[in-house]
Design a protein around this motif. Sequence first.
Motif, PDB file in Angstrom:
ATOM      1  N   ASN A  66     -13.132  -4.081  19.097  1.00 39.13           N
ATOM      2  CA  ASN A  66     -13.333  -4.628  20.435  1.00 39.13           C
ATOM      3  C   ASN A  66     -12.381  -3.919  21.383  1.00 39.13           C
ATOM      4  O   ASN A  66     -11.199  -3.775  21.078  1.00 39.13           O
ATOM      5  N   ASN A  67     -12.905  -3.442  22.488  1.00 42.44           N
ATOM      6  CA  ASN A  67     -12.105  -2.738  23.495  1.00 42.44           C
ATOM      7  C   ASN A  67     -11.291  -1.593  22.900  1.00 42.44           C
ATOM      8  O   ASN A  67     -10.142  -1.383  23.265  1.00 42.44           O
ATOM      9  N   GLY A  68     -11.878  -0.879  21.947  1.00 42.17           N
ATOM     10  CA  GLY A  68     -11.214   0.272  21.348  1.00 42.17           C
ATOM     11  C   GLY A  68     -10.173  -0.065  20.284  1.00 42.17           C
ATOM     12  O   GLY A  68      -9.515   0.812  19.769  1.00 42.17           O
ATOM     13  N   ILE A  69     -10.032  -1.352  19.961  1.00 41.24           N
ATOM     14  CA  ILE A  69      -9.080  -1.798  18.946  1.00 41.24           C
ATOM     15  C   ILE A  69      -9.863  -2.128  17.670  1.00 41.24           C
ATOM     16  O   ILE A  69     -10.798  -2.911  17.699  1.00 41.24           O
ATOM     17  N   TYR A  70      -9.437  -1.514  16.567  1.00 36.29           N
ATOM     18  CA  TYR A  70     -10.057  -1.781  15.278  1.00 36.29           C
ATOM     19  C   TYR A  70      -9.184  -2.733  14.471  1.00 36.29           C
ATOM     20  O   TYR A  70      -7.962  -2.675  14.544  1.00 36.29           O
ATOM     21  N   TRP A  71      -9.845  -3.573  13.674  1.00 37.04           N
ATOM     22  CA  TRP A  71      -9.127  -4.391  12.716  1.00 37.04           C
ATOM     23  C   TRP A  71     -10.027  -4.676  11.522  1.00 37.04           C
ATOM     24  O   TRP A  71     -11.242  -4.594  11.609  1.00 37.04           O
ATOM     25  N   ILE A  72      -9.366  -4.969  10.408  1.00 37.66           N
ATOM     26  CA  ILE A  72     -10.083  -5.383   9.201  1.00 37.66           C
ATOM     27  C   ILE A  72      -9.628  -6.784   8.869  1.00 37.66           C
ATOM     28  O   ILE A  72      -8.429  -7.063   8.827  1.00 37.66           O
ATOM     29  N   GLU A  73     -10.603  -7.644   8.668  1.00 32.87           N
ATOM     30  CA  GLU A  73     -10.299  -8.962   8.156  1.00 32.87           C
ATOM     31  C   GLU A  73     -10.663  -8.944   6.675  1.00 32.87           C
ATOM     32  O   GLU A  73     -11.809  -8.721   6.305  1.00 32.87           O
ATOM     33  N   PHE A  74      -9.658  -9.112   5.847  1.00 39.63           N
ATOM     34  CA  PHE A  74      -9.807  -9.017   4.397  1.00 39.63           C
ATOM     35  C   PHE A  74     -10.006 -10.410   3.821  1.00 39.63           C
ATOM     36  O   PHE A  74      -9.193 -11.301   4.040  1.00 39.63           O
ATOM     37  N   TYR A  75     -11.111 -10.609   3.080  1.00 32.27           N
ATOM     38  CA  TYR A  75     -11.410 -11.905   2.482  1.00 32.27           C
ATOM     39  C   TYR A  75     -11.154 -11.933   0.971  1.00 32.27           C
ATOM     40  O   TYR A  75     -11.022 -12.990   0.394  1.00 32.27           O
ATOM     41  N   GLY A  76     -11.119 -10.762   0.337  1.00 32.82           N
ATOM     42  CA  GLY A  76     -10.781 -10.689  -1.080  1.00 32.82           C
ATOM     43  C   GLY A  76     -11.936 -10.964  -2.015  1.00 32.82           C
ATOM     44  O   GLY A  76     -13.082 -10.645  -1.727  1.00 32.82           O
ATOM     45  N   ASN A  77     -11.602 -11.581  -3.152  1.00 32.78           N
ATOM     46  CA  ASN A  77     -12.568 -11.882  -4.191  1.00 32.78           C
ATOM     47  C   ASN A  77     -11.963 -12.985  -5.050  1.00 32.78           C
ATOM     48  O   ASN A  77     -10.931 -12.781  -5.680  1.00 32.78           O
ATOM     49  N   ILE A  78     -12.599 -14.141  -5.103  1.00 30.97           N
ATOM     50  CA  ILE A  78     -12.029 -15.274  -5.842  1.00 30.97           C
ATOM     51  C   ILE A  78     -12.075 -15.082  -7.349  1.00 30.97           C
ATOM     52  O   ILE A  78     -11.397 -15.785  -8.074  1.00 30.97           O
ATOM     53  N   LYS A  79     -12.853 -14.123  -7.827  1.00 31.91           N
ATOM     54  CA  LYS A  79     -12.986 -13.906  -9.264  1.00 31.91           C
ATOM     55  C   LYS A  79     -11.906 -12.971  -9.815  1.00 31.91           C
ATOM     56  O   LYS A  79     -11.861 -12.701 -10.995  1.00 31.91           O
ATOM     57  N   ILE A  80     -11.050 -12.484  -8.950  1.00 30.48           N
ATOM     58  CA  ILE A  80     -10.029 -11.511  -9.330  1.00 30.48           C
ATOM     59  C   ILE A  80      -8.698 -12.221  -9.567  1.00 30.48           C
ATOM     60  O   ILE A  80      -8.314 -13.106  -8.802  1.00 30.48           O
ATOM     61  N   ASP A  81      -7.992 -11.819 -10.592  1.00 30.38           N
ATOM     62  CA  ASP A  81      -6.656 -12.319 -10.905  1.00 30.38           C
ATOM     63  C   ASP A  81      -5.756 -12.170  -9.673  1.00 30.38           C
ATOM     64  O   ASP A  81      -5.848 -11.193  -8.941  1.00 30.38           O
ATOM     65  N   ASP A  82      -4.876 -13.144  -9.453  1.00 31.05           N
ATOM     66  CA  ASP A  82      -3.999 -13.139  -8.270  1.00 31.05           C
ATOM     67  C   ASP A  82      -3.152 -11.869  -8.159  1.00 31.05           C
ATOM     68  O   ASP A  82      -2.929 -11.365  -7.068  1.00 31.05           O
ATOM     69  N   LYS A  83      -2.662 -11.362  -9.294  1.00 34.23           N
ATOM     70  CA  LYS A  83      -1.849 -10.140  -9.250  1.00 34.23           C
ATOM     71  C   LYS A  83      -2.681  -8.957  -8.773  1.00 34.23           C
ATOM     72  O   LYS A  83      -2.217  -8.163  -7.950  1.00 34.23           O
ATOM     73  N   LEU A  84      -3.886  -8.847  -9.284  1.00 29.48           N
ATOM     74  CA  LEU A  84      -4.769  -7.751  -8.851  1.00 29.48           C
ATOM     75  C   LEU A  84      -5.117  -7.890  -7.374  1.00 29.48           C
ATOM     76  O   LEU A  84      -5.099  -6.911  -6.628  1.00 29.48           O
ATOM     77  N   LEU A  85      -5.441  -9.113  -6.985  1.00 32.23           N
ATOM     78  CA  LEU A  85      -5.797  -9.356  -5.585  1.00 32.23           C
ATOM     79  C   LEU A  85      -4.648  -8.988  -4.654  1.00 32.23           C
ATOM     80  O   LEU A  85      -4.864  -8.375  -3.614  1.00 32.23           O
ATOM     81  N   GLN A  86      -3.443  -9.326  -5.044  1.00 30.97           N
ATOM     82  CA  GLN A  86      -2.274  -9.001  -4.209  1.00 30.97           C
ATOM     83  C   GLN A  86      -2.109  -7.494  -4.057  1.00 30.97           C
ATOM     84  O   GLN A  86      -1.839  -6.995  -2.964  1.00 30.97           O
ATOM     85  N   VAL A  87      -2.311  -6.754  -5.139  1.00 36.18           N
ATOM     86  CA  VAL A  87      -2.198  -5.288  -5.073  1.00 36.18           C
ATOM     87  C   VAL A  87      -3.296  -4.716  -4.185  1.00 36.18           C
ATOM     88  O   VAL A  87      -3.037  -3.870  -3.326  1.00 36.18           O
ATOM     89  N   VAL A  88      -4.527  -5.185  -4.375  1.00 35.66           N
ATOM     90  CA  VAL A  88      -5.644  -4.686  -3.557  1.00 35.66           C
ATOM     91  C   VAL A  88      -5.389  -4.998  -2.079  1.00 35.66           C
ATOM     92  O   VAL A  88      -5.616  -4.161  -1.209  1.00 35.66           O
ATOM     93  N   LYS A  89      -4.902  -6.190  -1.809  1.00 32.78           N
ATOM     94  CA  LYS A  89      -4.589  -6.569  -0.422  1.00 32.78           C
ATOM     95  C   LYS A  89      -3.540  -5.640   0.175  1.00 32.78           C
ATOM     96  O   LYS A  89      -3.656  -5.195   1.320  1.00 32.78           O
ATOM     97  N   GLU A  90      -2.515  -5.309  -0.600  1.00 36.19           N
ATOM     98  CA  GLU A  90      -1.466  -4.404  -0.116  1.00 36.19           C
ATOM     99  C   GLU A  90      -2.024  -2.997   0.120  1.00 36.19           C
ATOM    100  O   GLU A  90      -1.616  -2.320   1.063  1.00 36.19           O
ATOM    101  N   VAL A  91      -2.945  -2.564  -0.731  1.00 35.63           N
ATOM    102  CA  VAL A  91      -3.585  -1.258  -0.518  1.00 35.63           C
ATOM    103  C   VAL A  91      -4.365  -1.284   0.783  1.00 35.63           C
ATOM    104  O   VAL A  91      -4.250  -0.368   1.607  1.00 35.63           O
TER     105      VAL A  91
END
Length: 117
Positions: A66-91
């Motif tokens: 919007n107005n030249g500003i990009y963003w990603i809203e990350f929702y994840g995956n509930i089937k993924i182990d919390d440790k994996l999800l945290q790493v993917v989120k950090e990536v």
Amino acid sequence: MLQKLDKDIGNKERFYIEEILAELEKESEIEEALLEDFEWSAKSILVTLFDKEFHLKDYSYELKKNNGIYWIEFYGNIKIDDKLLQVVKEVFKTVCYKYGIIFIDGHLKHYKELYLN
């Protein structure tokens, strides 16, 4: 009509359709590069740390602008182990920062809405 209006008020001639197409192409290039970086980085890290495969299609997110500003809203995956999800989120977060894109962690809000409503 816009070109005539520009001429009438003394502005330089602009090629609006070409400008719009160039912006759409730039947006596509950014999105493609961003997704390639996500995929490459997450695959490398998850295989190394957890001996797990990574598939971008397994994760929910939205790339918005919007107005030249990009963003990603990350929702994840509930089937993924919390440790994996945290790493993917950090990536996701790190790659977003590399491209000057804002990262919004929406995974808790998203799943609360899904399961509490």
